[in-house]
Write an enzyme that holds these catalytic residues in place. Structure first.
Site, PDB file in Angstrom:
ATOM      1  N   ASP A  97       0.852  -1.194   0.000  1.00  0.00           N
ATOM      2  CA  ASP A  97       0.000   0.000   0.000  1.00  0.00           C
ATOM      3  C   ASP A  97       0.884   1.239   0.000  1.00  0.00           C
ATOM      4  O   ASP A  97       2.097   1.152   0.169  1.00  0.00           O
ATOM      5  CB  ASP A  97      -0.982  -0.021   1.170  1.00  0.00           C
ATOM      6  N   ASP A 275      -8.008  -7.227   1.003  1.00  0.00           N
ATOM      7  CA  ASP A 275      -7.035  -7.450   2.076  1.00  0.00           C
ATOM      8  C   ASP A 275      -7.680  -7.028   3.379  1.00  0.00           C
ATOM      9  O   ASP A 275      -8.578  -6.171   3.390  1.00  0.00           O
ATOM     10  CB  ASP A 275      -5.758  -6.629   1.858  1.00  0.00           C
ATOM     11  N   CYS A 313     -13.528 -27.549   7.352  1.00  0.00           N
ATOM     12  CA  CYS A 313     -12.264 -26.897   7.014  1.00  0.00           C
ATOM     13  C   CYS A 313     -11.163 -27.951   6.840  1.00  0.00           C
ATOM     14  O   CYS A 313     -11.074 -28.901   7.614  1.00  0.00           O
ATOM     15  CB  CYS A 313     -11.875 -25.901   8.110  1.00  0.00           C
ATOM     16  N   CYS A 315      -7.812 -27.269   6.889  1.00  0.00           N
ATOM     17  CA  CYS A 315      -6.505 -26.797   7.348  1.00  0.00           C
ATOM     18  C   CYS A 315      -5.901 -27.759   8.375  1.00  0.00           C
ATOM     19  O   CYS A 315      -6.597 -28.591   8.968  1.00  0.00           O
ATOM     20  CB  CYS A 315      -6.607 -25.389   7.933  1.00  0.00           C
ATOM     21  N   CYS A 318      -7.497 -27.708  11.970  1.00  0.00           N
ATOM     22  CA  CYS A 318      -8.750 -28.454  12.111  1.00  0.00           C
ATOM     23  C   CYS A 318      -8.527 -29.959  11.998  1.00  0.00           C
ATOM     24  O   CYS A 318      -9.253 -30.749  12.611  1.00  0.00           O
ATOM     25  CB  CYS A 318      -9.759 -27.989  11.066  1.00  0.00           C
ATOM     26  N   HIS A 344      -5.682 -21.265  10.890  1.00  0.00           N
ATOM     27  CA  HIS A 344      -7.043 -21.652  10.523  1.00  0.00           C
ATOM     28  C   HIS A 344      -7.787 -20.496   9.849  1.00  0.00           C
ATOM     29  O   HIS A 344      -8.430 -20.681   8.806  1.00  0.00           O
ATOM     30  CB  HIS A 344      -7.847 -22.111  11.737  1.00  0.00           C
TER      31      HIS A 344
END
Length: 379
Positions: A97, A275, A313, A315, A318, A344
């Site tokens: 940015d 974002d 999920c 990931c 999890c 996560h």
């Protein structure tokens, strides 16, 4: 102006469903699937995660912060050390940015003029001057792949004449940013520049801003000045017209957004990139995002809950750890708790983006959005 070429920057739309679109940004350091969510690496790190973990969640690109990096460790130092990608060991695209929003948020420490913004560092009180040209130079020293034009971001509750004056100055700064970016020929030959639409909630001001940016010419266009306290209803009302005012064949990036339901609603209205610090910040504070809405792991009801955070999920958190264990880590303020929860949340956001891309591709986004909201707000 540098020509748009596939090995520098290209954007293609592969499918649309209503206003929602899915496509691909191609750059030298890798492809970015859209709609895309960029985890925020404010100080050259996505807090609590190693770069390889961020990539494993499915992130194609991350965001770095010009304001914070110019103050510490310093853009010149990062350049001497080989650039931001080497410095932080992230070798895919990075968007930086411009520093404008952070300067605005520190308004009690700034002095705004046509030239730029003079401000004092929140770290040590040292005085600095940030101009469109200096912002381009800093982002060039960092070696970012997507550079943001320097702008001012006024609060939406300011009088219309104040917002209009600010927008017009931002458009003058956009032209100076374009010229400053193009002057760094080697960097400009491998990176992209995005302009930022301003105008708060005002349709006519945003149209004037979009027209000015389009006349200058950018690789992509951001929708700035939202998610700064106006509320979701007002943000969505603005997104009913703001994306349509921007070129159809370029990416549209909604800055600083947001909650999972914000992302779905914005994609519904034609936004391609996002974002936000929310998934990582929430993870460090014990909040997990799930397909059935957010949950607070500090709550005593999870103390003996052996379920994963989210059964849908995929990931590692999890797949491996129970809510009971995560509750214990969060309550004990263990560093591992912040790491697992953040992993996560970032993974959940990436799975959400993939689900939206898939739904748009098969023409089922409306059904996906309805099912998402039904599940997410079921509690």
């Amino acid at each position: 102006m540098t020509d748009q070429t596939p090995d520098r920057f290209s954007f293609s739309i592969s499918a649309t469903d209503g206003k929602a679109r899915t496509g691909l940004i191609q750059m030298k350091r890798g492809d970015i699937r859209t709609p895309a969510f960029m985890p925020v690496g404010t100080a050259a790190t996505v807090k609590a995660l190693k770069p390889e973990t961020v990539r494993k969640t499915g992130a194609d690109i991350i965001l770095g912060n010009t304001y914070h990096l110019m103050l510490r460790p310093g853009a010149e130092r990062v350049a001497r050390l080989g650039g931001l990608h080497k410095f932080m060991n992230w070798h895919r695209p990075i968007l930086t940015d411009s520093g404008g929003y952070q300067v605005m948020s520190l308004s009690d420490l700034r002095k705004l003029t046509e030239e730029g913004v003079e401000f004092r560092s929140h770290l040590d009180g040292s005085k600095h001057m940030l101009t469109p040209e200096r912002s381009m130079e800093i982002q060039r020293l960092l070696g970012s792949d997507i550079v943001m034009a320097f702008d001012e971001c006024p609060r939406a509750d300011q009088p219309r004449d104040v917002i209009a004056s600010s927008m017009e100055m931002s458009m003058r700064w956009a032209k100076r940013s374009r010229d400053g970016f193009d002057s760094g020929e080697e960097h400009a030959s491998r990176s992209a520049l995005f302009g930022i639409q301003q105008g708060a909630l005002d349709q006519e001001l945003r149209k004037r801003s979009a027209d000015a940016l389009t006349d200058i010419g950018f690789d992509g266009y951001a929708i700035g000045g939202l998610a700064v306290g106006e509320g979701q209803e007002a943000m969505f009302a603005t997104l009913e017209f703001a994306p349509d005012q921007l070129p159809h064949d370029r990416p549209r990036y909604l800055m600083g957004v947001g909650k999972p339901d914000d992302l779905v609603g914005a994609v519904e209205r034609g936004v391609d990139m996002f974002d936000c610090v929310l998934p990582s910040r929430s993870g460090r504070n014990g909040q997990a995002f799930t397909w059935n809405g957010p949950i607070n792991l500090r709550n005593a009801r999870f103390a003996e809950d052996q379920q994963p955070l989210d059964s849908r999920c995929s990931c590692d958190t999890c797949a491996t750890y129970s809510r009971a264990y995560l509750h214990h880590l969060v309550k004990s303020q263990e560093i591992l708790g912040a790491m697992l929860m953040t992993e996560h949340n970032i993974a959940f956001y990436q799975q959400l983006m993939q689900a939206m891309r898939d739904a748009i591709q098969i023409g089922k986004f409306k059904e996906f959005a309805a099912k998402f909201r039904s599940d997410y707000f079921s509690k």
